[in-house]
Design a protein around this motif. Structure first.
Motif, short mmCIF file in Angstrom:
data_model
loop_
_atom_site.label_atom_id
_atom_site.label_comp_id
_atom_site.label_asym_id
_atom_site.label_seq_id
_atom_site.Cartn_x
_atom_site.Cartn_y
_atom_site.Cartn_z
N GLN A 103 -43.88 37.18 55.56
CA GLN A 103 -43.31 37.59 54.35
C GLN A 103 -43.85 37.77 53.17
OE1 GLN A 103 -39.82 34.73 54.41
NE2 GLN A 103 -38.43 36.23 55.46
N TRP A 104 -43.32 38.78 52.19
CA TRP A 104 -43.94 38.92 50.94
C TRP A 104 -43.17 38.34 49.88
CZ3 TRP A 104 -45.79 44.73 50.66
CH2 TRP A 104 -46.65 44.91 51.62
N PRO A 105 -43.49 37.47 48.84
CA PRO A 105 -42.72 37.00 47.69
C PRO A 105 -42.45 38.22 47.03
CG PRO A 105 -44.36 35.45 48.24
CD PRO A 105 -44.88 36.85 49.10
N ILE A 106 -41.47 38.10 46.23
CA ILE A 106 -40.86 39.05 45.28
C ILE A 106 -40.11 38.45 44.15
CG2 ILE A 106 -38.98 40.08 46.51
CD1 ILE A 106 -39.85 42.67 45.29
N SER A 107 -40.27 38.47 42.91
CA SER A 107 -39.67 38.01 41.81
C SER A 107 -39.56 38.95 40.59
CB SER A 107 -40.43 36.83 40.98
OG SER A 107 -41.75 37.04 40.66
N ILE A 108 -38.62 38.72 39.80
CA ILE A 108 -38.33 39.62 38.55
C ILE A 108 -38.32 38.99 37.11
CG2 ILE A 108 -36.72 41.31 39.82
CD1 ILE A 108 -34.34 40.16 38.59
N GLU A 109 -38.95 39.63 36.19
CA GLU A 109 -38.92 38.93 34.91
C GLU A 109 -37.93 39.75 33.94
OE1 GLU A 109 -42.83 38.82 33.44
OE2 GLU A 109 -43.53 37.58 35.21
N LYS A 110 -37.10 39.24 33.09
CA LYS A 110 -36.08 39.77 32.22
C LYS A 110 -36.38 39.49 30.78
CE LYS A 110 -32.14 39.82 35.78
NZ LYS A 110 -30.65 39.48 35.65
N ASN A 111 -35.91 40.50 30.27
CA ASN A 111 -35.78 40.58 28.61
C ASN A 111 -34.34 40.92 28.42
OD1 ASN A 111 -36.15 40.37 26.07
ND2 ASN A 111 -37.32 42.42 25.95
N GLY A 112 -33.50 39.54 28.17
CA GLY A 112 -32.07 39.96 28.09
C GLY A 112 -31.50 40.38 29.38
N ASN A 113 -30.78 41.43 29.30
CA ASN A 113 -30.08 41.97 30.51
C ASN A 113 -31.04 43.07 31.22
OD1 ASN A 113 -27.76 40.26 30.40
ND2 ASN A 113 -26.94 41.82 28.74
N SER A 114 -32.10 43.14 30.39
CA SER A 114 -33.06 44.47 31.11
C SER A 114 -34.17 43.69 31.98
CB SER A 114 -33.68 45.03 30.07
OG SER A 114 -32.70 45.82 29.39
N ILE A 115 -34.65 44.36 33.11
CA ILE A 115 -35.60 43.80 33.80
C ILE A 115 -37.11 44.33 33.23
CG2 ILE A 115 -36.73 43.60 36.09
CD1 ILE A 115 -33.99 44.09 37.34
N SER A 116 -37.80 43.39 32.82
CA SER A 116 -38.94 44.05 32.11
C SER A 116 -40.30 44.20 33.36
CB SER A 116 -39.47 42.91 30.96
OG SER A 116 -39.79 41.74 31.56
N LYS A 117 -40.10 43.39 34.41
CA LYS A 117 -41.17 43.53 35.37
C LYS A 117 -40.60 43.04 36.77
CE LYS A 117 -45.10 42.34 33.59
NZ LYS A 117 -46.23 41.63 33.27
N VAL A 118 -41.18 43.61 37.85
CA VAL A 118 -41.09 43.24 39.23
C VAL A 118 -42.46 42.94 39.62
CG1 VAL A 118 -40.36 43.92 41.43
CG2 VAL A 118 -38.93 44.68 39.79
#
Length: 439
Positions: free
Chosen positions: A65-80
Motif C-alpha cells: 500500500q502507498w501512504p497518502i496525506s493532505i495538508e490544509k490552509n483553512g478550508n483549502s488543501i495546500s498540498k497532497v
C-alpha cells in the motif's frame, strides 16, 4: 401523422434520462477541496495499469500500500503528499487554491473522483492513467470509463474555475482601487508637496537619467509618498512639467542640448490635480561633468524601403565642424561650450556644455556597401566623416576622442574577388581660432 414505435420511445426516454444525468453531473461539479474535505491520512491499495495487449487494459494490484496525506490552509488543501511505493515522498500542489481541479508536480497529476485517487499524466487535454489508489480490494476493469470520468471532471472543473478566477480578479481590483484612494490626494486637505531628488546630484550632464519622487504632507501631518520613496501615492495625482529634461514618471533625462536648459538648471513644477493652489517648483543644477557619446553613422548602400539591392556604395559618415570655447555657467562652474555643425549644410546638430575633463566621444563611421551578386560586385564601404575642430584661445583643456573609420565593403555571394572595398577613414583637423556663440 408519423407513428412513434416502442423502440423509438425507449431510445427517446433513454436520451432524456442521459441528458438529465449529464445536467445533474455538471451542476454537481465539486472542487477537490469539497471532495476531500473529510479525508484524513491513510494508506491505500494501488492498482497499476499494465501495457495493453490486443487493446485490453489491465489493472494489477501492487503488493504494498502507498501512504497518502493532505495538508490544509483553512478550508483549502495546500498540498497532497503521496509516498510512492511507500518510500518516495511526492508532494502535489493544487492548480488553484480556491477551487482546485487537481494536484500537480512537474510530471504528474493526482485527482480524487468517486473514492479513487487517479495518478495520471496529462497532455493535450487527454489523461493517461498510471495508478489508481483506493480503499477497495478491486477496481472497475472498464479503462475507457475511468478515462472518460477523469477527463470530464477536469474539463468541467477547470471551466468552473474561470468564473472563480474572474471573482478573484474582481476582488483584487476592488482592493487595488480602495488602496489607491487611501493613498491619493483626492478628497484630502494637503498642506504642501515636495520633489525629492533620488539620484546622485553630483553627477549631472547631457542625457543623464535622473530619478525623483514626490512627497505630500497632509493637513493632519500625515506624509504620503510615491512608490519609489516607499509609499503608494499615485503619479496620476499630479500635473508635472519639466524644462531642461525629458519628462518621465520617476525618471527624467537631461536634455542633449545645453541651450534648452534654463540657466543651467533642470526646473520641475509639480501641481496637485485636486487643489490647483498646491504646487511646488524644484531646481536641479546641471554640472555638465559626465562624458558623452555622439554617433554619426552613414547608411548602408542599396537600401530601398525594406529591400537591399546589390552593388551599392555605403554612405559617408557625416562631415563635422566642432567649435569650442571656454565659458562659465549660471551656477559659476567652468565648462567648455561646444557646438557641432554639419560641415556641408551648416545645420547645428548639438549644443553642449561639458566640464574640460568630461570626455566627448565622437563615433563616425561610413555605411557598409551592399552585397554583390552574379556579375555585380559588392558595393564599397562609405568613408568616415571629416572632422574639423576649432578651439577658441580661451580653451585650456578639451577632452575628446574621435573614432573614425570607413564602412565595410559588401560581400559577393559567391566570389571573394568581387567583394566591395573598405571605406577610408575621414580626416581630422584641429586649429585654434576665435569662436563666438549666440547662446
Amino acid at each position: 401523422m408519423r407513428i412513434i414505435t416502442k423502440t423509438f420511445q425507449f431510445i427517446l426516454l433513454s436520451l432524456c434520462a442521459y441528458s438529465a444525468l449529464l445536467f445533474h453531473s455538471v451542476s454537481a461539479q465539486q472542487s477537490q477541496n469539497e471532495l476531500l474535505k473529510n479525508f484524513t491520512a491513510t494508506s491505500l491499495n494501488v492498482f497499476k495499469l499494465t501495457e495493453p495487449k490486443y487493446k485490453k487494459f489491465k489493472f494489477e494490484k501492487a503488493s504494498k500500500q502507498w501512504p497518502i496525506s493532505i495538508e490544509k490552509n483553512g478550508n483549502s488543501i495546500s498540498k497532497v503528499v503521496l509516498n510512492r511505493a511507500g518510500i518516495i515522498e511526492e508532494p502535489y500542489e493544487p492548480d488553484l487554491n480556491e477551487y482546485p481541479a487537481y494536484f500537480k508536480d512537474l510530471k504528474h497529476r493526482v485527482v480524487f473522483i468517486d473514492d479513487n485517487f487517479y495518478y495520471i499524466k496529462w497532455s493535450g487535454g487527454k489523461a493517461t492513467i498510471k495508478y489508481i489508489l483506493t480503499e477497495k480490494e478491486s477496481v472497475d476493469k472498464d479503462h475507457a470509463a475511468h478515462i472518460s470520468k477523469i477527463e470530464e471532471y477536469i474539463r468541467k472543473t477547470v471551466a468552473a474555475q474561470s468564473e472563480d478566477r474572474a471573482e478573484i480578479a474582481a476582488e483584487q481590483a476592488q482592493k487595488d482601487a480602495a488602496e489607491a484612494l487611501a493613498n491619493s490626494l483626492k478628497g484630502k486637505k494637503v498642506q504642501n508637496i515636495a520633489v525629492k531628488w533620488i539620484s546622485d546630484k553630483s553627477e549631472t550632464g547631457h542625457l543623464v537619467k535622473f530619478n525623483y519622487g514626490i512627497e505630500a504632507t497632509l493637513a493632519d501631518g500625515k506624509v504620503l509618498k510615491t512608490k519609489n520613496l516607499g509609499g503608494k501615492m499615485p503619479w496620476d495625482d499630479f500635473k508635472i512639467t519639466v524644462k531642461g529634461a525629458e519628462f518621465g514618471e520617476e525618471t527624467i533625462t537631461i536634455s542633449q542640448n545645453a541651450n534648452v536648459i534654463p540657466n543651467d538648471n533642470v526646473v520641475m513644477t509639480v501641481q496637485s490635480k485636486y487643489q490647483s493652489n498646491i504646487k511646488t517648483t524644484a531646481k536641479l543644477p546641471v554640472h555638465y561633468n559626465t562624458g558623452l557619446h555622439v554617433n554619426y553613422f552613414g547608411e548602408r548602400g542599396g537600401v530601398v524601403h525594406l529591400t537591399v539591392s546589390p552593388g551599392y556604395r555605403g554612405q559617408n559618415g557625416k562631415d563635422l565642424i566642432v567649435s569650442v570655447k571656454s565659458a562659465t555657467t549660471a551656477n559659476g562652474e567652468k565648462v567648455n561650450q561646444i557646438e557641432i555643425k554639419d560641415a556641408n549644410s551648416g545645420v547645428v546638430l548639438r549644443r553642449l556644455k561639458m566640464k574640460p575633463t568630461a570626455a566627448l566621444i565622437l563615433n563616425l563611421q561610413g555605411g557598409s556597401g551592399s552585397f554583390g551578386r552574379d556579375s555585380t560586385r559588392g558595393g564599397n564601404g562609405g568613408d568616415g566623416g571629416d572632422v574639423t575642430i576649432i578651439k577658441d584661445p580661451s580653451v585650456g583643456t578639451f577632452t575628446y576622442t574621435i573614432n573614425n573609420q570607413g564602412g565595410n565593403g559588401g560581400k559577393h555571394e559567391d566570389y571573394r574577388s568581387y567583394d566591395g572595398s573598405q571605406g577610408s577613414k575621414g580626416a581630422i583637423n584641429v586649429r585654434t581660432s576665435s569662436v563666438n556663440f549666440s547662446w
